[in-house]
Structure formats: structure tokens, C-alpha cells
Scaffold this active site. Sequence first.
Site, short mmCIF file in Angstrom:
data_model
loop_
_atom_site.label_atom_id
_atom_site.label_comp_id
_atom_site.label_asym_id
_atom_site.label_seq_id
_atom_site.Cartn_x
_atom_site.Cartn_y
_atom_site.Cartn_z
N HIS A 1 40.65 41.62 46.00
CA HIS A 1 41.49 40.92 46.72
C HIS A 1 42.52 40.71 45.39
CE1 HIS A 1 44.24 37.76 48.29
NE2 HIS A 1 43.82 36.92 47.43
N ASP B 1 48.03 60.35 50.64
CA ASP B 1 46.96 60.84 50.02
C ASP B 1 45.75 59.94 50.16
OD1 ASP B 1 47.45 63.40 49.49
OD2 ASP B 1 48.53 62.93 47.47
N HIS C 1 46.55 39.55 43.73
CA HIS C 1 48.06 39.09 44.19
C HIS C 1 49.11 40.05 43.27
CE1 HIS C 1 47.51 35.36 46.33
NE2 HIS C 1 46.35 35.60 45.96
N TYR D 1 40.46 69.32 48.35
CA TYR D 1 41.04 69.01 47.15
C TYR D 1 39.69 68.78 46.30
CZ TYR D 1 43.10 65.59 43.88
OH TYR D 1 43.36 64.95 42.66
N ASN E 1 39.74 38.89 42.85
CA ASN E 1 38.26 39.21 42.88
C ASN E 1 37.85 40.28 43.39
OD1 ASN E 1 38.23 38.31 45.82
ND2 ASN E 1 39.02 36.45 45.04
N SER F 1 33.78 32.66 44.37
CA SER F 1 35.08 32.82 44.51
C SER F 1 35.51 31.99 45.95
CB SER F 1 35.62 34.11 44.73
OG SER F 1 36.94 34.24 45.38
N SER G 1 34.31 31.38 41.10
CA SER G 1 35.67 30.98 41.17
C SER G 1 36.26 30.36 40.07
CB SER G 1 35.46 29.76 42.29
OG SER G 1 36.77 29.01 42.50
N GLY G 2 37.35 30.69 39.70
CA GLY G 2 38.24 29.99 38.57
C GLY G 2 37.97 30.10 37.15
N ASP H 1 37.52 32.95 47.80
CA ASP H 1 37.64 34.02 49.02
C ASP H 1 36.46 34.76 49.64
OD1 ASP H 1 40.81 34.08 48.82
OD2 ASP H 1 40.24 34.75 46.83
N HIS I 1 50.49 35.87 52.22
CA HIS I 1 49.46 35.83 51.09
C HIS I 1 49.61 37.12 50.17
CE1 HIS I 1 44.77 34.64 50.42
NE2 HIS I 1 45.59 34.90 49.36
#
Length: 238
Positions: A100, A125, A102, A233, A32, A77, A48-49, A79, A174
Site C-alpha cells: 500500500h 504488459d 500513497h 518473453y 507498508n 500497520s 505502525s508509524g 492497514d 484514498h
Amino acid sequence: VIEMSLEALKKEVYEANMELVEKQLVISTWGNVSGYDEESGLMVIKPSGVPYKELRPDQMVPVDLNGNVVDSDYVPSTDTDTHIELYKAFKDQGIRGIVHTHSQFATMWAQMGKNIPCYGTTHCDYFFGDIPCTRLMTTEEIEEAYEKNTGKVILEEFEKRNCVEMQAVLVHSHAPFTWGKTPHAAVLHAQVLEYVAKMAIFDEIATGGKCELIKDNIKMKHYNRKFGPNAYYGQHKK
């Protein structure tokens, strides 16, 4: 005006969520992105989902920093409470986007409960030093308010760190969270995190766990030439 800025943020958060798919940082519904609107004090986050291929900008869910959904029929979510804890602590440092995922290699480090060592300039960097992994959560923290306490153990780790110099963390057992000045910046940090996490795994395999950390002077040089007070930079206006 607030309504217009929220609609713009919903679009931005939607696009950032879809960018996770494009960058191959998520599969299924695993991940998410949220964004924070300073004017309204609201966060917008993925519902969510809902599968990514079905997402629309109008489904993004506005939530206040007390966790109350604002003018939406969608459930945010799972989370959300973690994102809220991070915004409460980091918004004054200009953090306006949180991600977030995985993603595989970063999650491997989280599952091992290990910091990602800073082995080279590619890493520093973007991330100043080892990317931290939180401590293991207690049974009480997991059972009482898991998502909120996930945010709290991240913030515990950042009592001794700067959330601008280190815009990523691994949650023990996690997966990773990243953040930035915008939702898209947070996605970029998630992508770079995954890239350096993969390289660090192979560094350790290739050296039998004996890869040397980058020297401090090279680390300082590479981070500061991009983000330090005298950064040079990129392109500069004449």
C-alpha cells in the site's frame, strides 16, 4: 522450521519496505508492505508509524489472519486488516505479498474516483485492462471497521475480476494497493502502477480527455506474450 521461515520473511518484508523508499513510492511513513507465510499461516507487516530510516527487520510484525499479533511488542500497520482481507481471498491464487502506498499519480486517480484507462502496451504488459477504482465507501463502512471494510470494497470489485491478471486497485478517495507472488513482486507492481498512472494523466491532458484505449488485439498480445500459457518473453532454458 516455522520460526526460521518467519525470520526469513521478516527480512524479506523489511527489504521490500525499504525498496518503496528507493523507488520513491513513499514519503514520511505513508505506506507498508506485508508478506504471507503459507506454512505458519501468518502475515508479516511493517510496524505502525515507524519512520523508514529507523526500520529494522526484527520490527516487522507477525499477525495471524484473525488479526492477532504473534510474539511481537510492536503495533502492526493500521492497514493490517485490509491486508488480512486480501490474503484471505487471494492466498489460494498464490498471492504472497501486498503493498500500500500513497504514490502521487496513482493516488490522484484514486482521489478522482476513476479507473486508470489502458492506453498502451506499457500498461497491459502488467495489468490486463483498466486498473479499477473501488466504489465510495458508505458512512457506516467508514465508521464501523474502516480498514476491514476497505478490504471488503476491494474484494467487491474483484468479484468480477481476476486478482492475478489485475494485481492493482485504487481505493476511492484514498490510494492504491498492489499485490504479487512475493513482497518484492508487489513492490514492482506498485512501481509500474505509478509509472502508468503518470503516463495516463499526461495522455488525458495532451488529448483533452480523448485518448483512445488500446485495441483489444494489441492488449491481448502484449499481456499474453509475458504472462499467457504460451508466454515467450524473457530467457528460457534449452
